[in-house]
Enzyme design. Structure first.
Site, PDB file in Angstrom:
ATOM      1  N   GLU A 166       0.810  -1.223   0.000  1.00  0.00           N
ATOM      2  CA  GLU A 166       0.000   0.000   0.000  1.00  0.00           C
ATOM      3  C   GLU A 166       0.842   1.272   0.000  1.00  0.00           C
ATOM      4  OE1 GLU A 166      -2.768  -0.558   3.242  1.00  0.00           O
ATOM      5  OE2 GLU A 166      -4.075  -1.780   2.012  1.00  0.00           O
ATOM      6  N   GLU A 201      -6.994  -7.491  -1.542  1.00  0.00           N
ATOM      7  CA  GLU A 201      -7.446  -7.359  -0.154  1.00  0.00           C
ATOM      8  C   GLU A 201      -8.868  -6.854  -0.171  1.00  0.00           C
ATOM      9  OE1 GLU A 201      -5.337  -4.994   2.652  1.00  0.00           O
ATOM     10  OE2 GLU A 201      -3.368  -5.689   2.020  1.00  0.00           O
TER      11      GLU A 201
END
Lengths: 654, 654, 654
Positions: free
Chosen positions: B143, B299
Site C-alpha cells: 500500500e 485485499e
C-alpha cells in the site's frame, strides 16, 4: 480629483505587455497605480546586486501616460536568497514551528537582519525615485499583520523582554501588573520571561495582553523605520500603508498617527446580503482614524476574491455601488487589487480590472464604464462628514475582552459592536469612531458597546461628558478591569459605577442557543448580568430565567446628561435603547426621516449619496439638487434602479 | 482459475498452528495466500542476521498443500533496530514533526538508508525464493502512499531539488513555470528551494503541484528499485503491488506500467447503501489501468474493518455478492485481509476468513461456502469487458484542481466524477477510464467530468476525436490551466474553446447550501459559469440566480462529432445530458434495456453477471444461458434472491 | 465536625487584607482553609533562598482565629527561576513541543531535577510546619494529571523503558505482550522503545495501554515521594491530594491506597439539568475509594467557574443543595475554590466565597448562611452508607476500551456507565464502586457495564460470586481481551463465557444516528452483538435490523445465582434489566418506594437526606424523625421547597 486604479504588478508580464497596459489604463480612466508591492526579489536579485532599470522604464512609461504612481517599498516579502542567508528572518509559531518560504510576508517583526535589509531597500528606492515625476504616494510595506501577527522566536522573545523593561522599568512593577503571585508565576529576572508560547494551560492573561501590545508595537516600529527614511529622502511625498479594515491585531489609533493619509483594503463578501453594512462600518472607521480626513480605498476586488472557501463574484453593478459607498463615507480614491489578472500564483483566480478573458470580458466593460463615471464625481473629493454620535473603540480593551477564561468565550468585540452599528445604520444616523482617550465633547451621544478594559482617566472623561449634558449608552461587561487586566475594586462597572448608577453583582452568561426575555418584546442572548441599581432607574427588566424581574436596561440621570446601561446582549433589540438616547440628544437621520429598506443615505460635504442595496427599483426621499451621475436635476424623491445610486449636489445653504 | 485466499501472517502464531491453517485453507478452497507483508523484523533480526528457516518451512508446508504463495518483499515497515540505527528513516511532517516508530509504514521515501536496506532485503528474498515451487506472485512492498504520502525532511528536500533540476534543467525554467515573479518568490539557486512546508499563507501552487508529482515519483522510484531486483533474480514470476483504489496521491497510470498485473485493496463500507457503486467505479479503474487485463482483488474485508470510527460488519451474503461484483468487472482473484484474525495489534478487530470464534463462527461458514462456489466459476477467468464509453482521469489535473485559492474549495475530483459514473451505472452502460494522453479512438463517447489542468497536445487529441465523429461531454472548470498550473490564454476552456464553441467569461461558484435552477427540472450546486457561446447552441439555461437566462449546458457540432459542455455541477441531473450523447453515439445498456432498480448487469467475456444489491427478491431481465451458480439453464428472466446473483454463460454467438 | 472553608491564596493580597480575611472567615463559620497551593515561588525565591516569614505569620493568624490549615506542599507549579535553570522540567507533547512556562503545572513527571527540587521543598515545609498548631491536614501537590497527563521527552522515555524492564523483565516478555510480531514491530533491545509519540498511523495498542499505566505510575511515584517525606517529618498529620472526580488518566484505586483521606475537586455544570446525577456518581466513587470512609469535598465552585466556554453561575440555593448532596454521599467537609476572588490571573472570574463585590454581594450572603447551617449538621460527620449493589470500575479496562481501531470508537466508559447509574439513581438504590480485584461477597448485585479488559482471575472471582448466589449484570463488549489487550481464546466474552452461558459471534456496532429495536419497547444505539446462547435464555430479542430475532438480553442461571448479559447499549432501557436483577436479589429503594421525580433520597448513618433538585415545591415520602435543618420533627411526608432539602435524624432502630 478622485483616484482610480489598482495594484499593478508588471514583473509578472513581459515588457511588451506594459505598453498595452498603459494604453488600456488610459482607456479606463485610471489615474494612479500601485507599483512594486512584491518586487523586492526583482529589485535586489542578490545581496549587493540591484536592478532598477525595469522600474525606471515603467515609471517613465506611466508618467508619459499621465498615470501617477503609488510606489511600494516592496518590503513585505523578502527574497529567497535573503531568507536562506539569514534563516532567522522566518517567523516561528507558538508551537515552535519555523514557517517556510514559498508564500509571502514571511518575516519575523523583530529580526534585525530583516529590518536592516528592508530599510536598506527603502533607502535605495527613496534615493532613486524620491522625486520622480510619476511619484504621488509612497506605499509602505503591505498589509502589516496579515498572515503573521506574532513571531515566537528567540529574537522576538528578547525584543519582548526589552519592551517589557521599557514599560515596567522594574521587575516589581511587572510582577505586580501581571499578578504573578497567582499560580506561582513570579519572575526574579526579566531573562526568565518568554512569549506566551503553547503552555500546559491558560497563560497569564496580562502577559498575553502585553504580548498583543508588543506585537502591534513591533510591527509599528518597522513601519516607523520605513516612514522616517522616506520622510528624510523624499520630503513632501505623502506616505500610507494599506490597513485591513477593523483588524484585531493592530491598534490603528496608534498607527494612524504615522500615516499621511489613511488607506484601506476592503473585501466585503458579495455572498453576504448584509456585507454593505459591515463595509459602511469599516469605512466610518477609516474616516475616523485621522479625524475625518479623506482616505483611500486602496484595494478592493473588482469581482470575486480567491481566498474564501467559496468566492462569489459581484453581479453587474455591484462594484460600482460599493465603490460609491466608499466615496460616500469619505474616500478620495477607488482602487483595486489588481490591474491585470495573474496567470500564475496563489491569486490567479482573484478578479482584476482586466480579467483573463481580456477586453471582451464583462469585467473590463465595467472597469471602463465606472472610470468614466468617476471622473464626473471629481467635486466630491475632499468633502467632510459630520457625525453627532460616536462609538468608543479601544484595541487594548478588545484584546483583553477576547482573552481566555472569561465568564463567556462568546463575547467577541465585533459581534457586540455589530447590532449597535446596524441599528444606527438602519436609522440613517451617521457615526464616528473615537478612542477612549478622545475628547468626546464634539458629540451629543457616546456609545460604548463594550469597554471591558477601562482606565480610570478614560472613565472620568466619559463621566465628564455625561455631566456636561452628553448621552451615554454603555454595553455589558464594561468597566471590569484596569490597564493590567486586573479587576477594578468592588467589581464592575468599576469607575463607571457612579455615572451609571449601579453595580454588577454577578455575570450571568447565557448558554449557547438559549434566550432570555427582556422588556416587552426583546430577547437577550450570550450575556446577562445581575444588576443592583444605585440610583439608576430600570427601563427594561428580564422576563424569564433566573434573573426574571431584575433590571436589564437602566437609565441614570447624571449631571446635565444621562447614562444608559445595557446589561445584556440584545441583538437587534438594542435599537430601541439607542432611540431613547438619540431622541434625548435630538439626533436625527440624514434625510430627516428613515430611508426606504435597503437604501443608504449619506451626506458628504454638500453631496447627498443615495445607494440602493436591493435588487429592486426603489423610490427614495431625497433633497432637491443636481444628480452628478445622471446630470439631471432632482426633487424631493429620486427613483433608484436595482443596485442604483444617486449623488445629489445640494444647493448652497441659503 | 480464480485465485482465492488472503493475507497470511504466520509470524503472529506459533508454528503448531500453521499445520491447522494449511488444513483449513484446503477445506476452504484457498488457492493462494499472501505471505510476509510485515515480516522484515522476523526475517532480519539485526543488521547482519537473517532468519529464513521459518519461511522455508512455511513455504514448503503451503506447497505441500498445493497452496500458491504471493510472497511479499516485506519492505513497508522497517524494523526497530534499523530505525534506531538510522533515525533519518523516520518521515517528517510539513510542521517538522518526525513521526515515531510504533505503527507501520514509517519511512521517508527519499531516505538512502531506507532504500539501501530495503533493496538488500528484496535481493535476499529473491535469491532464496525466486524459484520456489510455491511462489506464484511477488507482492512488492505494501500500500504505497498509505499513512505517509510525503516526507518533508532535509533528505527529501534534497531529493526534491534534484528532481526539479532534472525536470527544469535551468533556474529560469523553474522560475517561469512556478511564476515566481508573483509574491517576490524568485529563486536564484536551486539550493534555495524547499518542500512546501507549513508557511505563513498559501504556498506557490505550482510548487505544490510539482511536490505532488515528486511524491508520487519518489515512491515509484522505490517500487521500481524492488521491481528490477526481482526481475533480475526471479525472472518469469509476475509482480504486483497492492493499489488502494482511486487514491489521490499516486499517479496509477504511471505506476501501472511497472506492474505485471494490477491488484487492488478495496474496502467499501457496508454501512453505505451506495457503496457498491463506488466499488464498481474502482474496479473499472483497476481493469482500465492495464488496458482491460484481468486484475486481482488482493485485499478486501470478509466482514468489518477496524479503522473506521464505526465499523459495520457485512450481513450474510454480502461478501459473496461484492466478491462476485469484482469478478464481474474483471478480477481473476478474490482475496482478503486476512486469513486468521489477529489476537493482538491494531488490526485485531479487523474481520478475517477465520474469525476469533474459530470454525464455529458464521464467518468461517461463509468462507468455506464461497470458496466452493468460486471453484465453479473458474471459466470466467481471463474474460474481457468491452466499453464504448471512456472517462478521462488525470492525476495531475486532480492534484491541481484541489489546490488552494481556487474560485471554490468544494470542487473535489471524486465528488465531480461520482454523479457522472452513477448515471452510467444506473443506465447499465459499461465504462473504461483513460488517461488524457490515451488514444480515444476505440470509444464512441468520451467523458471529461473535469479537466482543470489540460495540456495543449491532449486537448488537440480530444478535439481530433470529436472531429472524427466522437461524442464529447465536458464538465465545468476544464481547460483552465496548463501543465504549470498557469492560465491558458484568453481564459477557460483554453485549448478546448474551439471544439466546445464557447468561452467562459467568469466562474460563478455557488455558495454552500444554495441551488440554481437549470432547464426544466435540474438544479446546479457548487458551481456555475457565465458562458459566452461561440458557435455552441444552448441545451439548457439557468432559470434562477444572477445567471438566469444564460446558457448552462451547450452542444457544439464539430467536424463529424459533437461536444457538449456542462458549465455547472448538476448532480443527478447530468444523466439527461449523458443520455443525449449516448443516444447520438448509439451506445446501449448491457441488457439492451434498463435493469431493475438495484440490479447490476455486467457482461464479462461470454458471462452475464446479474447482481441484486437490494435486500428483496427481484425478477430481472436476462439472456438465455447457463447459470454457473445454480447449474441451471436460464431464460429471458432470472429470479434473484435478496443479495442474490446469477452468472449466466451465454451461448456462443451464432 | 464538618469542615467548611476553601482555598486561601494570601500571597495574592497585601498582608493588611489578611486580618480582614480572618475576621470574615470567622463570620462565615469557616473551620479550615487550604493554604499554599501555588506558593512555591514565594516560599523559595531562588535556589538557596527561602522565605517562610509570611507563612509563619499567616498560620499564626489563622490559629489565633481557630481556623485549621490544610497546608499544601506547593509543588505543582515550579517557579520560573527553577524552570530556566533546568529547562528539562518543562513537559513535551506527543508532537515534540516543549510546553512553555506561564501557565501552571508545567513539569515533566519523570524529570529528576523537578523531583529533587519538589522533595526538597516538601522537606523544608514539613520540617518547619510539621507540628504547627494550625496544621490539620497536608495537601500534597495539586490535581495530579490536570493539564499534563503525559510527557514525551527523552527523560520520560528513559523512565518508561525502566518501568517496562521492571514489568516484563525480558524482551521476549515485552515482545509477546505487545504482539510485536504484528506490523514488524519486534524490539531487539529495550533501548529501541519510545513513548507513543505521533506516528504515521495507529500505534501498538498494548504499548499505548502500558504507556497509560506508566503515566499514572510516574505521577503516583511523585506523590509517594512527597507522602513519605511528610510521614517521616510530620507523623500523625493526615495527608491527601485532591482527586478530580472520575478522571480517566489516573488509576485512583491504586492512588487511594496512599491517601489518609480521599478528597475531591468537583465541578458539576449548573447549565446541565442532570449535573447532580453525575455528581452523585462521582461522590459515590470518592466514598468507595477507601471502602466507605468519609471523604472531603476539597474544591467546588460557590457559583460559576471560569474555564468552560460559557460559565453558568449557580442560582440561589444551588450551592447549598449540591453541598448537602456531597454530605449525603459521605463527605465530612465542604470546601471551595476559593476564599477570596482573585483580582488578576487566569481564574479571576472563577467565583469565590467572598466575591469581587465583597460583603454586599449575594455570594457572600450565601457563604455566611450556609456556614451557619452546616454547623447544625455536625452530627452527620463520620456516618457510613450501606450499599447492596456494586459497579465494577477498572481503569485499565477503561484505558484499553478507549484505544483506537476498535469496532466502534463511540464506546466510551463514561457513556456506557451513565445510563446504568442513572437507572439506579432514579430507583433510589445506593451503589458502591469496586475494582475488579475486590471481593464482591458483601454485595447482592454486581454490575459490570463494561469489562473490555478482563483478567482470568478477576473473571473467576466474578463467576464465584454468581455461583454463591450473587446476581450479575454484564454489559456488552466485555471479557474481550486479557491484561495485554490480546483477545481471549474463542472470542468474547472470554473467561465469562461459562457464567454468562453464551458466546459472541461478531460485534455489530450501530452507526451514528441509527437505532435498533429491542424487546417490547427498548432501543439500542451504538452497539449490538450477534450472540449465540450456550445455556443462557433470551430475555429480549432484536426486533429490527440484520440481527432481528437474535437475542439482545439474556439470563443464565449459574450455581445459586444468575448472570444477565446485555449485548447492546440500551440507554435508559437498561433500567428494566436491572429491575430484574434487583428484584431477584431483594434490593429495595432507600425509601422503600420510589422518590418523587427530581428528589434524591440517601441514607447516611442514621440520617436521611432528602434533596429536591427541581425548581418546584415537592411533597416527598420520608421516615419520621428530626429535621436538622429546620429543627422540627417530621412525619411520613416532608414538604421540600424549590431546591430545598431535609436532613432527618431517624430514631435509633428499636
Amino acid at each position: 480629483m478622485i483616484q482610480y486604479g489598482g495594484d499593478y504588478n508588471p514583473e509578472q508580464w513581459p515588457e511588451e505587455v506594459w505598453a498595452e497596459d498603459a494604453e488600456l489604463m488610459r482607456e479606463a480612466g485610471v489615474t494612479m497605480v500601485t507599483v512594486g508591492v512584491f518586487s523586492w526579489a526583482k529589485l535586489q536579485p542578490g545581496p549587493d546586486t540591484w536592478d532598477f532599470g525595469w522600474l525606471d522604464r515603467l515609471l517613465d512609461l506611466l508618467a508619459d501616460h499621465s498615470i501617477a504612481v503609488d510606489l511600494a517599498t516592496a518590503t513585505a516579502s523578502p527574497p529567497a536568497w535573503l531568507v536562506r542567508a539569514e534563516p532567522e528572518i522566518l517567523p516561528v509559531t507558538a508551537d515552535g514551528v519555523r514557517l517556510e518560504f514559498g508564500s509571502r510576508q514571511h518575516y519575523c517583526p523583530s529580526s534585525p537582519a530583516y529590518r536592516t535589509a528592508a530599510l536598506r531597500l527603502v533607502r535605495k528606492l527613496a534615493e532613486r525615485y524620491g522625486d520622480h515625476r510619476a511619484l504621488a504616494l509612497w506605499h509602505i510595506h503591505n498589509e502589516y499583520g496579515d498572515h503573521v501577527t506574532a513571531c515566537f522566536c528567540p529574537r522576538s522573545a528578547a525584543h519582548f523582554r526589552q519592551w517589557l523593561k521599557d514599560r515596567y522599568r522594574t521587575l516589581e512593577g511587572l510582577n505586580h501588573a501581571w499578578g504573578t503571585a497567582f499560580w506561582s508565576q513570579h519572575y526574579s529576572s526579566f531573562d526568565e520571561i518568554e512569549p506566551p508560547r503553547t503552555a500546559p494551560g491558560p497563560v497569564n492573561p496580562t502577559q498575553v495582553l502585553d504580548w498583543r501590545r508588543f506585537c502591534s508595537y513591533a510591527l509599528l516600529r518597522l513601519h516607523r523605520g520605513e516612514r522616517s527614511t522616506l520622510r528624510e529622502l523624499s520630503p513632501g511625498i505623502p506616505a500610507t500603508t494599506n490597513f485591513m479594515s477593523m483588524m484585531e491585531s493592530l491598534d490603528y489609533w496608534e498607527w494612524a498617527e504615522h500615516e499621511d493619509i489613511v488607506s484601506d483594503d476592503a473585501y466585503p463578501d458579495p455572498a453576504d446580503p448584509r456585507a454593505h453594512i459591515g463595509a459602511a462600518l469599516n469605512y466610518d472607521l477609516m474616516r475616523s482614524l485621522k479625524g475625518g480626513k479623506p482616505w483611500l480605498l486602496l484595494e478592493q476586488a473588482p469581482s470575486a476574491v480567491s481566498w474564501r472557501p467559496v468566492n462569489t463574484p459581484k453581479p453587474p453593478g455591484l462594484q460600482r455601488l460599493w465603490s460609491l459607498q466608499a466615496l460616500a463615507r469619505g474616500a478620495d480614491g477607488i482602487m483595486y487589487f489588481q490591474w491585470r489578472q495573474s496567470r500564475a500564483g496563489a491569486e490567479k483566480f482573484h478578479s482584476a480590472m482586466l480579467p483573463h478573458r481580456g477586453t471582451e470580458s464583462r469585467g473590463w466593460r465595467e472597469t471602463v464604464r465606472f472610470g468614466a463615471e468617476l471622473a464626473r464625481l471629481a467635486e466630491v473629493a475632499g468633502g467632510r462628514i459630520t457625525a453627532r454620535v460616536a462609538i468608543v473603540l479601544d484595541w487594548e480593551s478588545w484584546w483583553a475582552l477576547e482573552g481566555t477564561d472569561h465568564p463567556s468565550a462568546r463575547m467577541r468585540w465585533r459581534d457586540l459592536l455589530r447590532p449597535w452599528y446596524e441599528a444606527l445604520y438602519a436609522r440613517g444616523v451617521t457615526v464616528d469612531f473615537v478612542p477612549p482617550s478622545a475628547d468626546p465633547s464634539p458629540y451629543r451621544v457616546l456609545l460604548a458597546p463594550n469597554l471591558y478594559l477601562l482606565r480610570e482617566e478614560d472613565a472620568e472623561r466619559i463621566a465628564g461628558f455625561v455631566r456636561d449634558g452628553g448621552r451615554l449608552v454603555c454595553g455589558p461587561f464594561s468597566g471590569v478591569v484596569d490597564a493590567h487586566d486586573q479587576l477594578h475594586d468592588g467589581g464592575a462597572p468599576g469607575p463607571l459605577r457612579e455615572v451609571l448608577g449601579l453595580v454588577v453583582d454577578e455575570f450571568w452568561p447565557i448558554p449557547d442557543g438559549k434566550r432570555v426575555g427582556v422588556g416587552a418584546d426583546a430577547e437577550a442572548t450570550l450575556w446577562s448580568e445581575w444588576l443592583v441599581p444605585e440610583g439608576a432607574v430600570t427601563l427594561d427588566s428580564y422576563t424569564s430565567g433566573v434573573l426574571a424581574g431584575l433590571p436589564a436596561v437602566t437609565r441614570h440621570s447624571y449631571g446635565r446628561g444621562s447614562a444608559r446601561y445595557v446589561g445584556c446582549h440584545l441583538g437587534a433589540g438594542i435599537g430601541r435603547v439607542l432611540d431613547g438616547a438619540l431622541s434625548e440628544a435630538g439626533v436625527r437621520p440624514v434625510l430627516g426621516q428613515p430611508a426606504p429598506d435597503g437604501v443608504e443615505a449619506v451626506l458628504r460635504g454638500r453631496h447627498l449619496f443615495l445607494l440602493n442595496h436591493t435588487g429592486e427599483e426603489v423610490d427614495s426621499p431625497s433633497f432637491p439638487g443636481h444628480d452628478l451621475l445622471t446630470g439631471t436635476e432632482t426633487g424631493l424623491r429620486v427613483r433608484l434602479g436595482p443596485r442604483g445610486a444617486a449623488v445629489v449636489r445640494l444647493p448652497p445653504k441659503s
